[in-house]
Design a protein around this motif. Structure first.
Motif, PDB file in Angstrom:
ATOM      1  N   GLU A   1       0.829  -1.204   0.000  1.00 11.75           N
ATOM      2  CA  GLU A   1       0.000   0.000   0.000  1.00 11.75           C
ATOM      3  C   GLU A   1       0.866   1.257   0.000  1.00 11.75           C
ATOM      4  N   LEU A   2       0.518   2.167  -0.887  1.00 14.36           N
ATOM      5  CA  LEU A   2       1.236   3.445  -0.970  1.00 14.36           C
ATOM      6  C   LEU A   2       0.205   4.578  -1.016  1.00 14.36           C
ATOM      7  N   GLU A   3       0.181   5.363   0.036  1.00 10.66           N
ATOM      8  CA  GLU A   3      -0.744   6.491   0.179  1.00 10.66           C
ATOM      9  C   GLU A   3      -2.207   6.057  -0.030  1.00 10.66           C
ATOM     10  N   GLY A   4      -2.534   4.928   0.611  1.00 11.51           N
ATOM     11  CA  GLY A   4      -3.922   4.488   0.645  1.00 11.51           C
ATOM     12  C   GLY A   4      -4.341   3.520  -0.434  1.00 11.51           C
ATOM     13  N   ARG A   5      -3.434   3.165  -1.365  1.00 10.90           N
ATOM     14  CA  ARG A   5      -3.805   2.224  -2.425  1.00 10.90           C
ATOM     15  C   ARG A   5      -2.704   1.169  -2.609  1.00 10.90           C
ATOM     16  N   ALA A   6      -3.143  -0.088  -2.873  1.00  5.65           N
ATOM     17  CA  ALA A   6      -2.182  -1.169  -3.093  1.00  5.65           C
ATOM     18  C   ALA A   6      -1.660  -1.065  -4.527  1.00  5.65           C
ATOM     19  N   ILE A   7      -0.379  -0.858  -4.671  1.00  2.00           N
ATOM     20  CA  ILE A   7       0.194  -0.646  -6.007  1.00  2.00           C
ATOM     21  C   ILE A   7       0.479  -1.973  -6.692  1.00  2.00           C
ATOM     22  N   ARG A   8       0.452  -1.932  -8.022  1.00  2.00           N
ATOM     23  CA  ARG A   8       0.806  -3.100  -8.830  1.00  2.00           C
ATOM     24  C   ARG A   8       2.134  -2.830  -9.499  1.00  2.00           C
ATOM     25  N   VAL A   9       3.063  -3.744  -9.304  1.00  2.00           N
ATOM     26  CA  VAL A   9       4.418  -3.546  -9.854  1.00  2.00           C
ATOM     27  C   VAL A   9       4.709  -4.710 -10.802  1.00  2.00           C
ATOM     28  N   SER A  10       5.208  -4.388 -11.994  1.00  2.00           N
ATOM     29  CA  SER A  10       5.557  -5.400 -12.984  1.00  2.00           C
ATOM     30  C   SER A  10       6.669  -4.868 -13.860  1.00  2.00           C
ATOM     31  N   LEU A  11       7.251  -5.758 -14.669  1.00  2.00           N
ATOM     32  CA  LEU A  11       8.297  -5.312 -15.596  1.00  2.00           C
ATOM     33  C   LEU A  11       7.656  -4.448 -16.671  1.00  2.00           C
ATOM     34  N   ALA A  12       8.350  -3.353 -16.992  1.00  2.82           N
ATOM     35  CA  ALA A  12       7.854  -2.496 -18.056  1.00  2.82           C
ATOM     36  C   ALA A  12       7.993  -3.212 -19.381  1.00  2.82           C
ATOM     37  N   GLU A  13       7.031  -3.059 -20.273  1.00  2.00           N
ATOM     38  CA  GLU A  13       7.058  -3.740 -21.563  1.00  2.00           C
ATOM     39  C   GLU A  13       8.258  -3.298 -22.386  1.00  2.00           C
ATOM     40  N   GLY A  14       8.847  -4.281 -23.058  1.00  6.02           N
ATOM     41  CA  GLY A  14       9.969  -3.990 -23.928  1.00  6.02           C
ATOM     42  C   GLY A  14      11.294  -3.955 -23.220  1.00  6.02           C
ATOM     43  N   LYS A  15      11.342  -4.162 -21.922  1.00 11.88           N
ATOM     44  CA  LYS A  15      12.598  -4.136 -21.189  1.00 11.88           C
ATOM     45  C   LYS A  15      13.046  -5.558 -20.915  1.00 11.88           C
ATOM     46  N   ARG A  16      14.362  -5.691 -20.704  1.00 10.68           N
ATOM     47  CA  ARG A  16      14.942  -7.020 -20.494  1.00 10.68           C
ATOM     48  C   ARG A  16      14.493  -7.615 -19.167  1.00 10.68           C
ATOM     49  N   THR A  17      14.362  -8.907 -19.165  1.00  7.43           N
ATOM     50  CA  THR A  17      13.995  -9.607 -17.929  1.00  7.43           C
ATOM     51  C   THR A  17      15.224 -10.142 -17.236  1.00  7.43           C
TER      52      THR A  17
END
Length: 275
Positions: free
Chosen positions: A259-275
Motif C-alpha cells: 500500500e502506498l498512500e492508501g492504495r495497493a500498487i501493482r508492480v511489474s516489468l515495463a514492456e519492452g525491457k529485459r527480464t
C-alpha cells in the motif's frame, strides 16, 4: 675697387635710411632729408616715405602670408584625420553601450492547460517577468506546450533557471533556458533497461514520493508519475528505473501489492525491457 667701395657705402647708407624710416613711420619728419635722398641717388625726386615702407613691407607680407597658408593647409589636412578618429571613438563608445543582453527565456514541456497568467504566477516567486507568451496552435487553439518569457534583468533570468529548470509542475518536468542558448536534447526522465511499471497509484502520489518509496530497494535512476496533459491530473501509473537488474528484481518482489498512500500498487516489468 674704388667703385665697389662706393657702391657698398651707398647700399649701407640706404639700409640705414630704411631702418630709420621704418622706426619713424609714425613721425616722418624725424627722418633726416639727406637720408631720404639716399634711397634713390640717381633720382631728382626721392620716393615718398610710404613707397619706401611699401617696398620693404610687401615682401614681408608675402613671406608671412605663405607661412599662414602653409599652417592652414596643414590644419586642413589634419582635420579630416582627427574627425575620423573622433568618429571612430564615438562608434566604439556606441558599440560598447549598445551591447544588448538577452533576457528572454524558453520554457518547454509545459502542461497544455497552463496559460500565460499561470506561468507568470510561477515565475514571480523568482523574478520579475515583463512579457509571458505561451504559444498556441492556430488551427486548434491548443497550447503547444512551450512559451517565451522576457525577464527584467539577467539576474532574474539566472534565478528562474536555477529554481525552475528540471522542476516538476503539474506532473511535467519543466525545461528552462535562455532562448538563444538551447540545451542539448536530453531525456526528461532518465531511464535504464531495468525499468518497472507501477500501476494503481493514488492520485496524490507524485514522482518524488514514488522515487522515495522505491529508493529503499536500490539506486533509483529515474521515477515519474504520468499526468494528463489537458487536466494536469495523475493518470494513476508511473515508471521506475534502477541501475542494476538485481535492484529491479528486489523491488519487484518487495513492493508489488504494497500500500502506498492508501492504495495497493501493482508492480511489474515495463514492456519492452529485459527480464
Amino acid at each position: 675697387m674704388a667703385a665697389a667701395a662706393a657702391i657698398g657705402s651707398t647700399f649701407s647708407s640706404s639700409i640705414n635710411t630704411l631702418k630709420c624710416c621704418l622706426q619713424s613711420a609714425n613721425s616722418p619728419s624725424s627722418c633726416p632729408p639727406h637720408q631720404l635722398r639716399l634711397l634713390s641717388p640717381s633720382s631728382s625726386n626721392p620716393p615718398h616715405l610710404g613707397e619706401a615702407l611699401s617696398a620693404r613691407i610687401t615682401p614681408l607680407r608675402r613671406h608671412v602670408g605663405l607661412r599662414i597658408s602653409a599652417a592652414v593647409a596643414q590644419e586642413e589636412v589634419a582635420a579630416p584625420a582627427a574627425a575620423v578618429e573622433v568618429e571612430k571613438e564615438e562608434e566604439e563608445g556606441e558599440g560598447a553601450e549598445g551591447v544588448t543582453v538577452n533576457t528572454k527565456l524558453y520554457f518547454g514541456n509545459l502542461p497544455y492547460n497552463v496559460d500565460s497568467a499561470q506561468l507568470a504566477g510561477i515565475i514571480q516567486d523568482y523574478g520579475s517577468p515583463e512579457l509571458v507568451e505561451v504559444l498556441y496552435d492556430r488551427n486548434t487553439g491548443r497550447s503547444r506546450g512551450f512559451a517565451f518569457v522576457t525577464m527584467s534583468s539577467i539576474e532574474d533570468c539566472n534565478a528562474v533557471i536555477e529554481n525552475l529548470d528540471g522542476s516538476e509542475y503539474m506532473g511535467r518536468t519543466l525545461r528552462v533556458n535562455f532562448s538563444d542558448k538551447p540545451k542539448p536534447k536530453e531525456p526528461l526522465y532518465p531511464e535504464t533497461d531495468y525499468k518497472l511499471f507501477v500501476g494503481n497509484l493514488s492520485w496524490s502520489v507524485t514522482s518524488e514520493s514514488l522515487e522515495k518509496a522505491f529508493q529503499e530497494y536500490g539506486n533509483v535512476v529515474g521515477a515519474r508519475v504520468l499526468y494528463d496533459g489537458e487536466t494536469g491530473r495523475s493518470r494513476g501509473y508511473g515508471f521506475v528505473s534502477y541501475s542494476t537488474k538485481a535492484e529491479m528484481e528486489t523491488a519487484l518482489e518487495s513492493l508489488n501489492g504494497v500500500e502506498l498512500e492508501g492504495r495497493a500498487i501493482r508492480v511489474s516489468l515495463a514492456e519492452g525491457k529485459r527480464t
